[in-house]
Write an enzyme that holds these catalytic residues in place. Structure first.
Site, PDB file in Angstrom:
ATOM      1  N   CYS A  16       0.830  -1.213   0.000  1.00  0.00           N
ATOM      2  CA  CYS A  16       0.000   0.000   0.000  1.00  0.00           C
ATOM      3  C   CYS A  16       0.855   1.251   0.000  1.00  0.00           C
ATOM      4  CB  CYS A  16      -0.892   0.018   1.237  1.00  0.00           C
ATOM      5  SG  CYS A  16      -1.795  -1.479   1.416  1.00  0.00           S
TER       6      CYS A  16
HETATM    7  N1  SAJ Z   1       7.370   2.121   8.122  1.00  0.00           N
HETATM    8  C1  SAJ Z   1       8.539   2.818   8.432  1.00  0.00           C
HETATM    9  N2  SAJ Z   1       8.477   3.771   9.419  1.00  0.00           N
HETATM   10  C2  SAJ Z   1       7.304   4.044  10.094  1.00  0.00           C
HETATM   11  C3  SAJ Z   1       6.132   3.319   9.745  1.00  0.00           C
HETATM   12  C4  SAJ Z   1       6.188   2.357   8.764  1.00  0.00           C
HETATM   13  O1  SAJ Z   1       9.603   2.591   7.848  1.00  0.00           O
HETATM   14  O2  SAJ Z   1       7.321   4.912  10.974  1.00  0.00           O
HETATM   15  C5  SAJ Z   1       7.413   1.117   7.047  1.00  0.00           C
HETATM   16  C6  SAJ Z   1       6.999  -0.256   7.510  1.00  0.00           C
HETATM   17  O3  SAJ Z   1       8.108  -0.948   8.038  1.00  0.00           O
HETATM   18  C7  SAJ Z   1       6.483  -0.883   6.215  1.00  0.00           C
HETATM   19  C8  SAJ Z   1       5.874   0.308   5.479  1.00  0.00           C
HETATM   20  O4  SAJ Z   1       6.464   1.476   6.070  1.00  0.00           O
HETATM   21  O5  SAJ Z   1       7.553  -1.403   5.462  1.00  0.00           O
HETATM   22  C9  SAJ Z   1       4.337   0.389   5.587  1.00  0.00           C
HETATM   23  O6  SAJ Z   1       4.011   0.208   6.916  1.00  0.00           O
HETATM   24  P1  SAJ Z   1       2.577   0.673   7.556  1.00  0.00           P
HETATM   25  O7  SAJ Z   1       2.815   0.795   9.038  1.00  0.00           O
HETATM   26  O8  SAJ Z   1       2.027   1.837   6.870  1.00  0.00           O
HETATM   27  O9  SAJ Z   1       1.611  -0.554   7.402  1.00  0.00           O
HETATM   28  P2  SAJ Z   1       0.866  -1.300   6.188  1.00  0.00           P
HETATM   29  O10 SAJ Z   1       1.396  -0.911   4.868  1.00  0.00           O
HETATM   30  O11 SAJ Z   1       0.823  -2.740   6.570  1.00  0.00           O
HETATM   31  O12 SAJ Z   1      -0.634  -0.846   6.316  1.00  0.00           O
HETATM   32  C10 SAJ Z   1      -1.013   0.448   6.079  1.00  0.00           C
HETATM   33  C11 SAJ Z   1      -1.957   0.734   7.247  1.00  0.00           C
HETATM   34  N3  SAJ Z   1      -1.120   1.005   8.413  1.00  0.00           N
HETATM   35  C12 SAJ Z   1      -1.259   1.977   9.335  1.00  0.00           C
HETATM   36  O13 SAJ Z   1      -2.044   2.863   9.212  1.00  0.00           O
HETATM   37  C13 SAJ Z   1      -0.396   1.883  10.566  1.00  0.00           C
HETATM   38  C14 SAJ Z   1      -2.867   1.724   6.781  1.00  0.00           C
HETATM   39  O14 SAJ Z   1      -2.121   2.854   6.428  1.00  0.00           O
HETATM   40  C15 SAJ Z   1      -3.717   1.195   5.646  1.00  0.00           C
HETATM   41  O15 SAJ Z   1      -4.918   0.699   6.154  1.00  0.00           O
HETATM   42  C16 SAJ Z   1      -3.016   0.095   4.888  1.00  0.00           C
HETATM   43  O16 SAJ Z   1      -1.669   0.472   4.819  1.00  0.00           O
HETATM   44  C17 SAJ Z   1      -3.653  -0.051   3.517  1.00  0.00           C
HETATM   45  O17 SAJ Z   1      -4.079  -1.168   3.212  1.00  0.00           O
HETATM   46  O18 SAJ Z   1      -3.762   0.955   2.815  1.00  0.00           O
END
Ligand code: SAJ
Length: 436
Positions: free
Chosen positions: A273
């Site tokens: 995503c």
């Molecule tokens: N990441 C970082 N630093 C951060 C947060 C995340 O490097 O501070 C990285 C993570 O390790 C990962 C990527 O970013 O590789 C995405 O992580 P994410 O925490 O955004 O989680 P996803 O992609 O599994 O799910 C996200 C959902 N997560 C959160 O809101 C916490 C949400 O944004 C959506 O519901 C989902 O994408 C979607 O399906 O769109």
């Protein structure tokens, strides 16, 4: 049509369809069936259909017994036969919206699912797209395809967009209790589709004036994360050059009780995503002669992180008078984020490829993933993580911060650790640890 559907929702007589039984579709299908609506799950992958119909759960956020019970009671069945669309009154499309090799939107799954639905669409059906996509998809792409059935949108069927909000592995927020946004073509459509979600979900259902508003708000949610993660990565690189611990900086900043949400640096942006969705917006924006400069800037930083991690690994080994070329490196974690078993778009895999390209022997261990497929080959992790194994490597590189690893043992036995996730933050002895 509106009154009939509202009555059927109230009496739980609506037959629900869900297209795409992945991490979004299966939890949604389970919640609809648990709420008392007969549900048909559609998927083009026979193995998924087979697993669902045998009550075998394959999605971490779904409770095994829940799936088994609704299948045993006949409340949920799965099929690859789209002719059953003629039996549904509500159908949600939860299929992937990836990018192609040129980082352009690949809307083919949405298109083919909609075409399959159009073939069997009947009067009085609610159709809702849940997949994250560019603003305009529902009205510009789905509406004409569905009306090719001869049925008229707003009169014979209702059409809307309601973005999925699934955070894999999130223990607090699941499909049932996460607020939902609904936009539809026409007030009646919006009222009826919102009523359908309210009949199933505990979270608030927030109605907006059009599908485009709902499509754009979802892209805003994920672009907001992408850009803030890019900021964290950029400042982490600057802080390293300045000899400042960025992790300590963020911990200090988040003492501010308002107006600040912590984001953390990492080896890159993974998942299906956050790295992809903003490109759906920047692609659509160009149609309007608009360049989403902040998305491009953020992705330049995020995409550079795997290489940056290699540079840092080289510097660390160099201090030990070792070259990366010929060194043995143990990579801890290939999942795209902590405590999940999903490695799609995982930056850890890009780091492993770069380590090998620089002549290192790169092995991995991930408690959730024993092997992964990359560019047609299968890569197996090491069997177990023990003192003898850890001590045999020149460098341990933590790329995913799984919380079920014994970092104390790793610290005691590793020659040196490069921790890109600050997973070792609670360890007292850190003299052989360097963070991103
Ligand atoms: N990441 C970082 N630093 C951060 C947060 C995340 O490097 O501070 C990285 C993570 O390790 C990962 C990527 O970013 O590789 C995405 O992580 P994410 O925490 O955004 O989680 P996803 O992609 O599994 O799910 C996200 C959902 N997560 C959160 O809101 C916490 C949400 O944004 C959506 O519901 C989902 O994408 C979607 O399906 O769109």
């Amino acid at each position: 049509m509106k009154e009939q559907l509202l009555e059927k929702i109230k009496n739980k007589e609506i037959v629900v369809g869900v297209v795409g039984l992945g991490y979004v579709g299966l939890p949604l299908a389970v919640e609809k069936a648990k709420a008392g609506f007969k549900t048909i799950g559609f998927d083009i992958q026979p193995e998924k259909v087979e697993m669902v119909n045998s009550g075998h759960n394959y999605i971490g956020d779904v409770i095994d017994d829940d799936l088994k019970e609704i299948v045993d009671t006949g409340m949920l069945k799965a099929t690859s036969d789209f002719s059953f669309v003629k039996d549904v009154d509500f159908i949600a499309i939860c299929v992937p919206t990836p990018l192609d090799i040129h980082q352009q939107p690949d809307i083919s799954y949405v298109r083919s699912s909609t075409e399959a639905i159009a073939k069997y669409l009947t009067k009085g059906t609610m159709v809702v797209l849940e997949s994250t996509t560019y603003p305009g998809t529902t009205e510009e792409l789905l509406k004409p395809i569905l009306e090719s059935s001869g049925l008229k949108c707003g009169e014979d069927f209702y059409l809307g967009f309601s973005p999925e909000r699934v955070d894999p592995g999130n223990k607090q927020y699941k499909t049932k209790n996460t607020p939902k946004v609904v936009g539809a073509i026409g007030d009646d459509a919006r009222e009826v589709i919102a009523a359908m979600y309210r009949a199933v979900l505990d979270g608030d259902v927030h109605e907006v004036s059009s599908p485009a508003v709902a499509e754009m708000e979802k892209i805003l949610e994920n672009t907001y994360r992408n850009i803030n993660i890019g900021l964290a990565n950029e400042l982490a690189m600057l802080c390293n050059r300045m000899g400042i611990d960025y992790w300590e900086v963020v911990d200090a900043a988040k003492t501010k009780p308002y107006g600040f949400q912590p984001f953390y640096p990492g080896p890159g942006l993974g998942g299906h995503c956050i790295p992809l969705d903003p490109y759906y917006l920047s692609w659509k924006a160009r149609e309007y002669g608009f360049h989403t400069s902040m998305i491009e800037s953020s992705m330049m930083v995020n995409d550079k992180m795997p290489e940056y991690c290699i540079e840092r690994a080289m510097t660390i080994l160099n201090r030990e008078k070792k070259s990366l070329n010929g060194s043995k490196v143990l990579v801890l974690g290939v999942a795209y984020k902590k405590n999940v078993d999903d490695y799609r778009e995982s930056p850890a895999i890009k780091v492993i490829e770069l380590l090998k390209a620089n002549g290192a022997q790169a092995d991995f261990y991930d408690p959730y993933i024993s092997s992964y497929r990359y560019k047609g080959s299968i890569y197996n992790g090491i069997e177990r993580l023990d003192a003898e194994t850890v001590s045999s490597y020149d460098l341990v590189l933590i790329t995913t911060g799984h919380t079920n690893l014994d970092y104390g043992m790793v610290q005691k036995n590793a020659k040196i650790i490069f921790d890109t996730r600050n997973a070792t933050q609670d360890l007292a002895c850190r003299d052989n640890i360097e963070v991103l």
